[in-house]
Enzyme design. Structure first.
Site, PDB file in Angstrom:
ATOM      1  N   ASN A  16     -26.548 -30.896  67.544  1.00 37.82           N
ATOM      2  CA  ASN A  16     -25.579 -31.622  68.159  1.00 37.82           C
ATOM      3  C   ASN A  16     -25.775 -33.008  69.507  1.00 37.82           C
ATOM      4  O   ASN A  16     -25.253 -34.471  69.321  1.00 37.82           O
ATOM      5  CB  ASN A  16     -24.456 -30.551  68.455  1.00 37.82           C
ATOM      6  N   HIS A 111     -16.272 -27.040  67.719  1.00 41.29           N
ATOM      7  CA  HIS A 111     -16.030 -25.964  66.917  1.00 41.29           C
ATOM      8  C   HIS A 111     -16.657 -25.503  65.374  1.00 41.29           C
ATOM      9  O   HIS A 111     -16.001 -26.580  64.976  1.00 41.29           O
ATOM     10  CB  HIS A 111     -15.225 -24.945  67.315  1.00 41.29           C
ATOM     11  N   ASP A 147     -10.669 -22.025  72.170  1.00 42.20           N
ATOM     12  CA  ASP A 147     -10.838 -23.018  71.118  1.00 42.20           C
ATOM     13  C   ASP A 147      -9.110 -23.192  70.733  1.00 42.20           C
ATOM     14  O   ASP A 147      -9.201 -23.231  69.805  1.00 42.20           O
ATOM     15  CB  ASP A 147     -11.135 -22.446  69.721  1.00 42.20           C
ATOM     16  N   GLU A 176     -21.133 -31.168  61.518  1.00 41.41           N
ATOM     17  CA  GLU A 176     -20.774 -30.954  62.882  1.00 41.41           C
ATOM     18  C   GLU A 176     -21.109 -32.747  63.338  1.00 41.41           C
ATOM     19  O   GLU A 176     -21.030 -33.559  64.388  1.00 41.41           O
ATOM     20  CB  GLU A 176     -20.980 -30.513  64.283  1.00 41.41           C
TER      21      GLU A 176
HETATM   22  C1  GRF Z   1     -23.137 -25.653  66.666  1.00 39.71           C
HETATM   23  O1  GRF Z   1     -22.217 -24.642  65.269  1.00 39.71           O
HETATM   24  C2  GRF Z   1     -21.784 -25.481  67.499  1.00 39.71           C
HETATM   25  O2  GRF Z   1     -20.302 -25.413  67.158  1.00 39.71           O
HETATM   26  C3  GRF Z   1     -21.786 -24.174  68.195  1.00 39.71           C
HETATM   27  O3  GRF Z   1     -22.935 -23.593  68.138  1.00 39.71           O
HETATM   28  C4  GRF Z   1     -23.941 -24.396  67.064  1.00 39.71           C
HETATM   29  C5  GRF Z   1     -25.319 -24.703  67.355  1.00 39.71           C
HETATM   30  O4  GRF Z   1     -24.548 -25.920  68.069  1.00 39.71           O
HETATM   31  N1  GRF Z   1     -21.518 -23.960  69.083  1.00 39.71           N
HETATM   32  P1  GRF Z   1     -26.230 -26.916  69.076  1.00 39.71           P
HETATM   33  O5  GRF Z   1     -27.147 -26.893  67.747  1.00 39.71           O
HETATM   34  O6  GRF Z   1     -26.864 -25.979  69.950  1.00 39.71           O
HETATM   35  O7  GRF Z   1     -26.073 -28.033  68.915  1.00 39.71           O
END
Ligand code: GRF
Length: 222
Positions: A16, A111, A147, A176
């Site tokens: 993300n 989330h 959440d 996401e």
């Molecule tokens: C994602 O699904 C996020 O929503 C959750 O952890 C997962 C990994 O996220 N909380 P990232 O690749 O570290 O951004």
């Protein structure tokens, strides 16, 4: 347009974070990442941040006896970096009220479920076990529950009969990466208004002609 100064909190892979960096670099997100903080010294997210020459800081929760002390250290870093908006991106610690009061209505989280269904951890597996036909993800303001804060954007994905936790998680993750930068951009543009539990996004066109059905149905028009 003025850029919103963000601090991104991570714990793991940082995909993300990557999508936020990419959207900023492509000029689609008016934000500046002032600092990336990880509670996990081995998080791959730190490498991603360094590759893009971002300021990084490890604040390891294991170094602190009290959760407030851990949060206080992060607050100090974020304030020293002049951060306006805190973006939790795969950050696996629950923030204390101390932190949330310091950044009231200025903390976002993503989330991987359609809240209020499936808060907490391992939610893709929970969704599969429950047998839902749609899953998805939620960007929300963080309040002092887990959440539970007001929802800004959600995206829906179908759940297929042969999905595993990994295939479903990957399908959700693609969404996401789309909605998180969008939510931050709405914030940057000053378009988010919190009305109780509800977040209203100013100037969006809404329509019901893209409703989702499961199983897919053909709608005949006469
Ligand atoms: C994602 O699904 C996020 O929503 C959750 O952890 C997962 C990994 O996220 N909380 P990232 O690749 O570290 O951004």
């Amino acid at each position: 347009m003025k850029k919103v100064k963000i601090g991104v909190l991570v714990s793991g892979s940082g995909s993300n974070l990557q999508s936020i960096i990419d959207q900023i670099e492509q000029g689609r997100l008016q934000a500046e990442i002032k600092v990336v903080i990880s509670n996990n010294p081995n998080a791959y997210a730190l490498e991603r941040a360094s590759r893009h020459h971002l300021a990084v800081q490890v604040v390891n929760h294991l170094d602190f006896r009290q959760r407030e002390d851990f949060d206080r250290q992060m607050i100090e870093v974020l304030m020293a970096c002049d951060v306006e908006l805190v973006v939790l991106a795969g950050f696996m610690r629950v923030l204390t009220p101390l932190f949330l009061h310091s950044f009231s209505r200025r903390v976002l989280n993503i989330h991987p479920a359609l809240l209020p269904a499936f808060p907490g951890l391992h939610v893709q597996q929970q969704a599969l076990e429950y047998g839902v036909k749609f899953a998805g993800c939620t960007v929300h303001f963080v309040d002092d529950g887990v959440d539970t804060g007001p929802i800004i954007i959600q995206a829906v994905v179908p759940v297929f009969d042969d999905d595993t936790e990994d295939t479903l998680a990957a399908r959700i993750l693609r969404e996401e990466h789309r909605i998180y930068p969008q939510a931050i951009q709405f914030y940057a543009e000053g378009r988010l208004e919190v009305q109780g539990r509800k977040v209203v996004v100013a100037d969006v066109r809404q329509s019901d002609d893209k409703a989702s059905y499961n199983p897919p149905v053909v709608i005949f028009t006469t």
